[in-house]
Scaffold this motif. Structure first.
Motif, PDB file in Angstrom:
ATOM      1  N   GLY A 184       0.819  -1.199   0.000  1.00 26.24           N
ATOM      2  CA  GLY A 184       0.000   0.000   0.000  1.00 26.24           C
ATOM      3  C   GLY A 184       0.852   1.248   0.000  1.00 26.24           C
ATOM      4  N   ARG A 185       0.196   2.375   0.290  1.00 21.91           N
ATOM      5  CA  ARG A 185       0.900   3.662   0.289  1.00 21.91           C
ATOM      6  C   ARG A 185       0.508   4.463   1.524  1.00 21.91           C
ATOM      7  NH1 ARG A 185       1.622   6.016  -5.593  1.00 21.91           N
ATOM      8  NH2 ARG A 185       3.391   6.806  -4.466  1.00 21.91           N
ATOM      9  N   SER A 186       1.411   5.350   1.923  1.00 25.29           N
ATOM     10  CA  SER A 186       1.157   6.238   3.062  1.00 25.29           C
ATOM     11  C   SER A 186       0.859   7.644   2.567  1.00 25.29           C
ATOM     12  CB  SER A 186       2.381   6.257   3.980  1.00 25.29           C
ATOM     13  OG  SER A 186       2.618   4.968   4.494  1.00 25.29           O
TER      14      SER A 186
ATOM     15  N   VAL B 122      -9.676  13.988   1.348  1.00 30.53           N
ATOM     16  CA  VAL B 122      -9.179  13.249   2.514  1.00 30.53           C
ATOM     17  C   VAL B 122      -7.698  12.955   2.303  1.00 30.53           C
ATOM     18  CG1 VAL B 122     -11.377  12.125   3.034  1.00 30.53           C
ATOM     19  CG2 VAL B 122      -9.742  10.965   1.571  1.00 30.53           C
ATOM     20  N   MET B 123      -7.008  12.685   3.414  1.00 31.77           N
ATOM     21  CA  MET B 123      -5.658  12.154   3.332  1.00 31.77           C
ATOM     22  C   MET B 123      -5.605  10.950   4.260  1.00 31.77           C
ATOM     23  SD  MET B 123      -1.820  13.725   3.686  1.00 31.77           S
ATOM     24  CE  MET B 123      -1.753  13.877   5.452  1.00 31.77           C
ATOM     25  N   PHE B 124      -5.416   9.789   3.653  1.00 30.32           N
ATOM     26  CA  PHE B 124      -5.323   8.543   4.410  1.00 30.32           C
ATOM     27  C   PHE B 124      -3.901   8.400   4.943  1.00 30.32           C
ATOM     28  CE2 PHE B 124      -8.284   7.805   0.838  1.00 30.32           C
ATOM     29  CZ  PHE B 124      -9.450   7.591   1.551  1.00 30.32           C
ATOM     30  N   ASP B 125      -3.760   8.137   6.241  1.00 28.05           N
ATOM     31  CA  ASP B 125      -2.419   7.901   6.781  1.00 28.05           C
ATOM     32  C   ASP B 125      -1.789   6.695   6.093  1.00 28.05           C
ATOM     33  OD1 ASP B 125      -2.628  10.055   8.474  1.00 28.05           O
ATOM     34  OD2 ASP B 125      -3.030   8.864  10.264  1.00 28.05           O
ATOM     35  N   ARG B 126      -2.576   5.646   5.929  1.00 35.72           N
ATOM     36  CA  ARG B 126      -2.087   4.438   5.241  1.00 35.72           C
ATOM     37  C   ARG B 126      -3.262   3.802   4.508  1.00 35.72           C
ATOM     38  NH1 ARG B 126       2.528   2.211   3.253  1.00 35.72           N
ATOM     39  NH2 ARG B 126       2.264  -0.019   3.055  1.00 35.72           N
ATOM     40  N   LEU B 127      -3.092   3.579   3.211  1.00 34.46           N
ATOM     41  CA  LEU B 127      -4.115   2.941   2.392  1.00 34.46           C
ATOM     42  C   LEU B 127      -3.517   1.676   1.802  1.00 34.46           C
ATOM     43  CD1 LEU B 127      -6.937   3.032   1.135  1.00 34.46           C
ATOM     44  CD2 LEU B 127      -5.973   4.401  -0.728  1.00 34.46           C
TER      45      LEU B 127
ATOM     46  N   ARG C 292      -3.477  -1.928  -0.358  1.00 37.86           N
ATOM     47  CA  ARG C 292      -3.920  -2.292  -1.709  1.00 37.86           C
ATOM     48  C   ARG C 292      -5.340  -2.857  -1.710  1.00 37.86           C
ATOM     49  NH1 ARG C 292      -0.036  -2.528  -5.711  1.00 37.86           N
ATOM     50  NH2 ARG C 292      -1.217  -4.098  -6.821  1.00 37.86           N
ATOM     51  N   ASN C 293      -5.729  -3.529  -0.615  1.00 40.08           N
ATOM     52  CA  ASN C 293      -7.086  -4.091  -0.532  1.00 40.08           C
ATOM     53  C   ASN C 293      -8.098  -3.043  -0.060  1.00 40.08           C
ATOM     54  OD1 ASN C 293      -6.431  -3.793   2.152  1.00 40.08           O
ATOM     55  ND2 ASN C 293      -6.894  -5.895   2.724  1.00 40.08           N
TER      56      ASN C 293
END
Length: 108
Positions: free
Chosen positions: A5-7, A23-28, A30-31
């Motif tokens: 995934g990505r941060s 939004v900004m996801f701290d960690r997203l 791949r699933n």
């Protein structure tokens, strides 16, 4: 970035009701599992964790993040997972990942 995934992923979309959202996801992952990091001065226990989450209304953040991903990836509707990673800012600096649904269930 790595293969899981990505941060700090930023997403923007126009909501069906017309407004623009970001939004900004701290960690997203791949699933499309979302992890959000929260720091706390509270000693993390099952009891304090549930009360803290309820008082901070993290369920609203969860709903908004899910709304973002389900808008951008409609095929993931009802399949997005949201978890919190709690980090104590005081010794012993515990780090505890927890699914938000589990935390809110403990508190209810």
């Amino acid at each position: 970035s790595d293969d899981t995934g990505r941060s700090e992923v930023v997403a923007a979309w126009q909501d069906p009701v017309g407004g623009w959202c970001r939004v900004m996801f701290d960690r997203l992952q791949r699933n499309l599992a979302i992890w959000d990091v929260k720091t706390t001065k509270v000693d993390i226990t099952e009891e304090t964790l549930g009360r803290h989450c309820a008082s901070m209304h993290y369920e609203f953040q969860n709903a908004f993040y899910e709304r973002a991903l389900e808008h951008l990836f409609p095929e993931m509707k009802d399949r997005v997972e949201f978890g919190l990673i709690f980090v104590e800012v005081n010794e012993p600096f515990a780090v505890i990942p927890h699914a938000l649904a589990d935390v809110l269930e403990i508190h209810s």
